[in-house]
Design an enzyme around this catalytic site. Sequence first.
Site, PDB file in Angstrom:
ATOM      1  N   LYS A  42       0.825  -1.222   0.000  1.00 37.59           N
ATOM      2  CA  LYS A  42       0.000   0.000   0.000  1.00 37.59           C
ATOM      3  C   LYS A  42       0.850   1.258   0.000  1.00 37.59           C
ATOM      4  O   LYS A  42       0.483   2.259  -0.600  1.00 37.59           O
ATOM      5  CB  LYS A  42      -0.964   0.000   1.198  1.00 37.59           C
ATOM      6  CG  LYS A  42      -2.032  -1.066   1.045  1.00 37.59           C
ATOM      7  CD  LYS A  42      -3.323  -0.730   1.746  1.00 37.59           C
ATOM      8  CE  LYS A  42      -4.413  -1.675   1.219  1.00 37.59           C
ATOM      9  NZ  LYS A  42      -5.686  -1.555   1.887  1.00 37.59           N
ATOM     10  N   LYS A  61      -4.981  -9.351  -6.590  1.00 33.51           N
ATOM     11  CA  LYS A  61      -6.170  -9.585  -5.756  1.00 33.51           C
ATOM     12  C   LYS A  61      -7.337  -8.695  -6.214  1.00 33.51           C
ATOM     13  O   LYS A  61      -7.114  -7.535  -6.569  1.00 33.51           O
ATOM     14  CB  LYS A  61      -5.770  -9.254  -4.316  1.00 33.51           C
ATOM     15  CG  LYS A  61      -6.844  -9.329  -3.283  1.00 33.51           C
ATOM     16  CD  LYS A  61      -6.268  -8.972  -1.912  1.00 33.51           C
ATOM     17  CE  LYS A  61      -6.499  -7.523  -1.555  1.00 33.51           C
ATOM     18  NZ  LYS A  61      -7.257  -7.280  -0.339  1.00 33.51           N
ATOM     19  N   LYS A 119     -11.085  -3.249  -3.795  1.00 34.55           N
ATOM     20  CA  LYS A 119     -11.946  -2.061  -3.918  1.00 34.55           C
ATOM     21  C   LYS A 119     -11.212  -0.931  -4.616  1.00 34.55           C
ATOM     22  O   LYS A 119     -11.820  -0.101  -5.276  1.00 34.55           O
ATOM     23  CB  LYS A 119     -12.333  -1.540  -2.526  1.00 34.55           C
ATOM     24  CG  LYS A 119     -13.113  -2.484  -1.667  1.00 34.55           C
ATOM     25  CD  LYS A 119     -13.532  -1.736  -0.398  1.00 34.55           C
ATOM     26  CE  LYS A 119     -13.935  -2.680   0.714  1.00 34.55           C
ATOM     27  NZ  LYS A 119     -12.894  -2.831   1.747  1.00 34.55           N
TER      28      LYS A 119
HETATM   29  N1  AQP Z   1      -9.875 -10.520  -3.173  1.00 30.49           N
HETATM   30  C1  AQP Z   1     -10.224 -11.029  -1.992  1.00 30.49           C
HETATM   31  N2  AQP Z   1     -10.433 -12.362  -1.852  1.00 30.49           N
HETATM   32  C2  AQP Z   1     -10.807 -12.902  -0.660  1.00 30.49           C
HETATM   33  N3  AQP Z   1     -11.001 -12.143   0.450  1.00 30.49           N
HETATM   34  C3  AQP Z   1     -10.807 -10.810   0.341  1.00 30.49           C
HETATM   35  N4  AQP Z   1     -10.918  -9.813   1.232  1.00 30.49           N
HETATM   36  C4  AQP Z   1     -10.612  -8.635   0.629  1.00 30.49           C
HETATM   37  N5  AQP Z   1     -10.304  -8.838  -0.653  1.00 30.49           N
HETATM   38  C5  AQP Z   1     -10.407 -10.192  -0.857  1.00 30.49           C
HETATM   39  C6  AQP Z   1     -11.311 -10.005   2.608  1.00 30.49           C
HETATM   40  O1  AQP Z   1     -12.409  -9.164   2.879  1.00 30.49           O
HETATM   41  C7  AQP Z   1     -12.351  -8.768   4.247  1.00 30.49           C
HETATM   42  C8  AQP Z   1     -12.548  -7.300   4.341  1.00 30.49           C
HETATM   43  O2  AQP Z   1     -11.508  -6.644   3.633  1.00 30.49           O
HETATM   44  P1  AQP Z   1     -11.259  -5.124   3.934  1.00 30.49           P
HETATM   45  O3  AQP Z   1     -12.289  -4.315   3.282  1.00 30.49           O
HETATM   46  O4  AQP Z   1     -11.141  -4.914   5.381  1.00 30.49           O
HETATM   47  O5  AQP Z   1      -9.847  -4.830   3.432  1.00 30.49           O
HETATM   48  P2  AQP Z   1      -9.090  -5.005   2.084  1.00 30.49           P
HETATM   49  O6  AQP Z   1      -8.417  -6.313   2.099  1.00 30.49           O
HETATM   50  O7  AQP Z   1      -8.194  -3.842   2.054  1.00 30.49           O
HETATM   51  O8  AQP Z   1     -10.150  -4.937   0.924  1.00 30.49           O
HETATM   52  P3  AQP Z   1      -9.802  -4.501  -0.519  1.00 30.49           P
HETATM   53  O9  AQP Z   1     -11.031  -4.658  -1.278  1.00 30.49           O
HETATM   54  O10 AQP Z   1      -8.612  -5.204  -1.037  1.00 30.49           O
HETATM   55  O11 AQP Z   1      -9.502  -2.967  -0.352  1.00 30.49           O
HETATM   56  P4  AQP Z   1      -8.252  -2.150  -0.857  1.00 30.49           P
HETATM   57  O12 AQP Z   1      -8.493  -1.968  -2.290  1.00 30.49           O
HETATM   58  O13 AQP Z   1      -8.359  -0.869  -0.090  1.00 30.49           O
HETATM   59  O14 AQP Z   1      -7.013  -2.923  -0.562  1.00 30.49           O
HETATM   60  C9  AQP Z   1     -11.012  -9.258   4.801  1.00 30.49           C
HETATM   61  O15 AQP Z   1     -11.233 -10.433   5.556  1.00 30.49           O
HETATM   62  C10 AQP Z   1     -10.219  -9.571   3.571  1.00 30.49           C
HETATM   63  O16 AQP Z   1      -9.288 -10.613   3.781  1.00 30.49           O
END
Ligand code: AQP
Length: 345
Positions: free
Chosen positions: A115, A207, A210
């Site tokens: 990040k 991955k 969002k």
């Molecule tokens: N691609 C994924 N596959 C499986 N699990 C996922 N999680 C996130 N992306 C995947 C799981 O969703 C939960 C909540 O995630 P979060 O919103 O707290 O954080 P994140 O991982 O930062 O989500 P994003 O979508 O990937 O956001 P950005 O783009 O900001 O990095 C967690 O249990 C996570 O493991």
Amino acid sequence: MAAVAERVFSGVQPTGNLHLGNYLGAIKRFVALQESHDCIYCVVDLHAITVWQDPEELKRHTREVTAAFIACGIDPTRHIVFNQSQVSGHAELAWIFNCVARMGWLNRMTQFKEKAGKDRENVSLGLFAYPSLMAADILLYKATHVPVGEDQKQHLELTRDIAQKFNVDFAASIAANGHGEGYFPLTEPLIAGPATRVMSLRDGSKKMSKSDPSDFSRINLTDDKEAIAGKVRKAKTDPEPLPSEEAGLKARPEADNLVGIYAALSDGTKQGVLDEYGGGQFSAFKAALVDLAVDKLGPIAGEMQRLMADTSAIDAILIDGAARARVIADQTIRDVKDIVGMVRG
Ligand code: AQP
């Protein structure tokens, strides 16, 4: 270590559109665990602000994640649903953990490296300390199990390291305060099933996320049938037909991802999916995947929309959940202050 009842805790950040990865890796599994555990599900707004969030959007996303929890089947009357910032114990315990965790441990966190990228000097201190707050979220409730996607595995290991170090550093005080041999449990991650790491539909090495600038990389929980169909149809594949055996998915990340998504949505296995579609072309499989995704996600989107029409009802759920969370959290904070040696009223 004193015996602890099994308790599940997990959180989701209100940082944007929830997508299929959040659903399959986390929320769908939160729903299932309600039958066997006491569960605490948190909208982690303090984590969200480790990167800039527009204040109005943050509120909207907080309510949207809450609506998604409920639309997916989480019952806020039987379990606890709240937003993190309403329970001050998260921030208090995180500070104490900042003084337990070592810089070297945090320096190894791959999510921070990804990040922060090349802009390390300019990211917030909060982004670096994120895993320490996550440990506080979990241990504030002495959670024994945490369902998360694969990307959170390293943070869960750090949570165990922090709990262990706290238990060792303060062993004498923990015993003197009547808590036996250890205060915090060593939490188990629950990372299982065919979709623990859902990948981008445009690039099987990234991955699903969002923050990916391409909306075509993900299926949002709020996408309608046309959007889902368009995204699945355009999803990157390779020229080979689907294999008949799971081993044939190795080195084919895009095929592996779509098969894993199908398996998770249908509560099946990758091999089960290949038994049905192996040897065939992607076009037929993709059409079936669209139908399945629309069937499973359509009702969630509709219910989210209905719930979002009454934000005061959503806020009431969060306020009630926070009050119930606070009862557990405040006890932990009192215990920890006594253990660490802080005078309190
Ligand atoms: N691609 C994924 N596959 C499986 N699990 C996922 N999680 C996130 N992306 C995947 C799981 O969703 C939960 C909540 O995630 P979060 O919103 O707290 O954080 P994140 O991982 O930062 O989500 P994003 O979508 O990937 O956001 P950005 O783009 O900001 O990095 C967690 O249990 C996570 O493991």
